[in-house]
Enzyme design. Sequence first.
Site, PDB file in Angstrom:
ATOM      1  N   CYS A   8       0.861  -1.190   0.000  1.00  0.00           N
ATOM      2  CA  CYS A   8       0.000   0.000   0.000  1.00  0.00           C
ATOM      3  C   CYS A   8       0.896   1.238   0.000  1.00  0.00           C
ATOM      4  O   CYS A   8       1.548   1.520   1.018  1.00  0.00           O
ATOM      5  CB  CYS A   8      -0.909  -0.010   1.228  1.00  0.00           C
ATOM      6  SG  CYS A   8      -1.994   1.431   1.333  1.00  0.00           S
ATOM      7  N   CYS A  23      -4.430   6.189  -4.735  1.00  0.00           N
ATOM      8  CA  CYS A  23      -3.812   4.862  -4.584  1.00  0.00           C
ATOM      9  C   CYS A  23      -2.331   5.028  -4.923  1.00  0.00           C
ATOM     10  O   CYS A  23      -2.000   5.410  -6.054  1.00  0.00           O
ATOM     11  CB  CYS A  23      -4.485   3.868  -5.532  1.00  0.00           C
ATOM     12  SG  CYS A  23      -3.785   2.213  -5.465  1.00  0.00           S
TER      13      CYS A  23
HETATM   14  N1  LIG Z   1      -6.362  -2.292  -2.647  1.00  0.00           N
HETATM   15  C1  LIG Z   1      -4.944  -2.641  -2.752  1.00  0.00           C
HETATM   16  C2  LIG Z   1      -4.211  -2.366  -1.418  1.00  0.00           C
HETATM   17  C3  LIG Z   1      -4.138  -0.884  -1.133  1.00  0.00           C
HETATM   18  C4  LIG Z   1      -3.356  -0.176  -2.175  1.00  0.00           C
HETATM   19  C5  LIG Z   1      -3.514   1.335  -2.163  1.00  0.00           C
HETATM   20  N2  LIG Z   1      -4.334   1.902  -1.126  1.00  0.00           N
HETATM   21  C6  LIG Z   1      -2.179   2.039  -2.196  1.00  0.00           C
HETATM   22  O1  LIG Z   1      -2.053   3.182  -1.690  1.00  0.00           O
HETATM   23  O2  LIG Z   1      -1.228   1.462  -2.789  1.00  0.00           O
HETATM   24  C7  LIG Z   1      -4.796  -4.121  -3.068  1.00  0.00           C
HETATM   25  O3  LIG Z   1      -5.554  -4.921  -2.549  1.00  0.00           O
HETATM   26  O4  LIG Z   1      -3.869  -4.439  -3.819  1.00  0.00           O
END
Ligand SMILES: N[C@H](CCC[C@H](N)C(=O)O)C(=O)O
Length: 285
Positions: free
Chosen positions: A75, A225
Amino acid sequence: MQIAFTKMHGIGNSYIYLDLFQHDYKEDIFCELAQKMANIHTGIGSDGLIIIQPSKIADCGMRVFNKDGSEGTNCGNGLRCVAKYIFERHIVRQELITIETKSGIMLAQVVVQDNRVIEVIVDMGKPLLLRKDIPMLGNPNELVINEIFPLPQQSLLVTALFLGNPNTVVFVNAIEQAPLRTLGGIIANDMRFPYRCNVEFVEVVHEKALKCCVWERGSGITEACGTGACAAVVAAILNGFCQKEEEIVVQLRGGDLVIRWADNDHIWMRGPAEFIADGIYEFLS
Ligand SMILES: N[C@H](CCC[C@H](N)C(=O)O)C(=O)O
């Protein structure tokens, strides 16, 4: 059961953080806890749950659980918040911090002003471009660059890669017209991705700026993200819209990140991280 937590965000991508240096919460509650605490109506409200924990091979470990309780492998916005947290809460004293994740050990550099972390620079490692590493069904040793991706309603051109987690990037002429609500979840849950994927719609503003909106695996539409922004830059360079070694500004709904694909093939991400609140949550399992 009372759960002590800290809520933080990275350009609007907010998570509930549990500190296992201070508390001994058992991992068998994390999936249910993520679903309950992330709920904006009956819980605290966030894009998921992040666990900060001791590590044998890094300054700390980080696990990320999405809104639906599924566990991600990294993340980007969370890494910046974890680095800020363990520096400002004196779990570490140095400004160069290693964080163990399910997709490898990340290196974060906190930028400090008047004892506050005002920015974090993170080495997100190398992107993985082969289908087998994304992973995505099809010839395992092929790249997925500007490939036709048939869907019931229409066909899209996609570029897919692994950067902390599986990402699928779709370039659009105008970000406001991106089919985020209608196609984001359909692509994210498509059976061609055995572990699902995060989906980024990207508009190329110019060769040093992108606009990006995201449907996250397990969380849906988020304000930002971090890994997705990094994937957008890699995809833009692979498609010839941007250049390696240049700092690319990625404009997301919640704010901007600066990303660079360096000549050592590592991706560098720079951006803010903020505390929101500390609290106690009544967990009724
Ligand atoms: N939903 C993503 C995890 C969080 C990624 C995102 N919040 C970031 O800042 O990289 C997954 O399951 O791969």
